[in-house]
Enzyme design. Sequence first.
Site, PDB file in Angstrom:
ATOM      1  N   THR A 183      57.951  18.908  20.748  1.00 31.45           N
ATOM      2  CA  THR A 183      58.267  17.578  20.231  1.00 31.45           C
ATOM      3  C   THR A 183      58.865  17.697  18.832  1.00 31.45           C
ATOM      4  OG1 THR A 183      55.971  17.501  19.512  1.00 31.45           O
ATOM      5  CG2 THR A 183      56.509  16.292  21.514  1.00 31.45           C
TER       6      THR A 183
ATOM      7  N   LYS B  60      59.255  16.649  30.052  1.00 33.58           N
ATOM      8  CA  LYS B  60      59.395  18.096  29.846  1.00 33.58           C
ATOM      9  C   LYS B  60      58.532  18.867  30.854  1.00 33.58           C
ATOM     10  CE  LYS B  60      58.504  17.713  25.292  1.00 33.58           C
ATOM     11  NZ  LYS B  60      58.579  16.257  25.040  1.00 33.58           N
ATOM     12  N   THR B  61      57.273  18.466  30.973  1.00 34.22           N
ATOM     13  CA  THR B  61      56.386  19.151  31.923  1.00 34.22           C
ATOM     14  C   THR B  61      56.870  18.935  33.355  1.00 34.22           C
ATOM     15  OG1 THR B  61      54.605  18.609  30.397  1.00 34.22           O
ATOM     16  CG2 THR B  61      53.947  19.471  32.535  1.00 34.22           C
TER      17      THR B  61
ATOM     18  N   ARG C 254      56.146   7.857  30.747  1.00 32.83           N
ATOM     19  CA  ARG C 254      54.683   7.936  30.776  1.00 32.83           C
ATOM     20  C   ARG C 254      54.050   6.621  30.316  1.00 32.83           C
ATOM     21  NH1 ARG C 254      52.755  12.664  27.534  1.00 32.83           N
ATOM     22  NH2 ARG C 254      53.164  13.954  29.343  1.00 32.83           N
TER      23      ARG C 254
ATOM     24  N   ASP D 156      53.631  24.502  26.315  1.00 31.41           N
ATOM     25  CA  ASP D 156      53.807  23.194  25.687  1.00 31.41           C
ATOM     26  C   ASP D 156      53.569  23.346  24.184  1.00 31.41           C
ATOM     27  OD1 ASP D 156      54.347  20.541  25.696  1.00 31.41           O
ATOM     28  OD2 ASP D 156      52.394  19.888  26.453  1.00 31.41           O
TER      29      ASP D 156
END
Length: 342
Positions: free
Chosen positions: A162, A68-69, A221, A113
């Site tokens: 999330t 997302k980032t 990640r 976020d």
Amino acid sequence: MSRERIVTGKPVTEEEEAFSWSLRPKTLDEYIGQSAVVKKLAISLESAKKRGEPQEHMLLYGPPGLGKTTLAHIVSKEMNARLITASGPTLNRIADLMGILTNLDKGDVFFIDEIHRLPTNVEEFIYPAMEDFRVDFVVDKGPFSKVINVPLKRFTLIGASTRVGLLSAPLRDRFGISYHLDFYPPEDMFKIVVRSAEILGVNIDKEGGQIIAGCSRGTPRIANRLLRRSRDYALVKADSHITAEVAKKSLEMEGIDNRGLDDLDRKFLRIITDYYQGGPVGIEAIAATLAEETSTLEELVEPYLLKIGFLTRTKRGRSVTHETYKHLGLPFNGSVQESLFD
Ligand code: ADE
């Protein structure tokens, strides 16, 4: 209780952030996977550029660690604009938000976020900023209070969450675009591992890459983190070369099994099998036994277990499946199957 987990999608340390930063794709062309989202985003960005307008406000949702980032960075880069980042829970003062919004230039991307954790008053303050590019700022209290209307430049808000179910409907409705990021399939994970290894100058063979990809819970990640652990192991014990053997050994040292589950996942599942006959059991009961927050389990443990069919969720609670018993090497007592059809 907070535990160190290697398989969480959340960033763990600043150093890791810096490390994963070097591995992040900087353009949509470099981006592996999420092809439906990438295709739609590419068209939307090109259209915005052709119209000479900023990108529409965009909501990105899905489990942590899926990009997302990264996508927010890519959007700002494509639009030749700045990216200003904030996080829902820390954005708790209207004055801070006012400062950020009034400093944005046309096309700048403001990334929030965990947007589902914005305080209500802050959320409501954002509505006119998103819709009409203005904010209504109240000065003074009581009889002398007045509302100052401040115009803003046309910026792009990118919200990431999330837990999209926790977002209020008015906020959700103000995003022109909404994209769901899902766990990456093994083929994409493998490509991501190979790409990261190349950038890091790490020697890895096909089997080693497949093992790391397969234990990364469909989350880039996590793959990058496991790659780093395997690289360290290889450097110290195996001529800097990540083979299947090296990958397996380093994952074993981290307590990660062949499906990418760690100690917390297995404890979670064992509570359901050992204390609740396979379920159904409420999440609060599991959380209390583990001394964990329900939100941690809902955000960081359950999504992947649900995805791989080790967990089912019904109105009556959580149940494990036949597959779970097999994976944990436990005899299957036959009663779980029924709860799957609730
Ligand atoms: N590194 C992390 N996520 C990635 C992705 N989706 N594509 C390429 N490299 C990545």
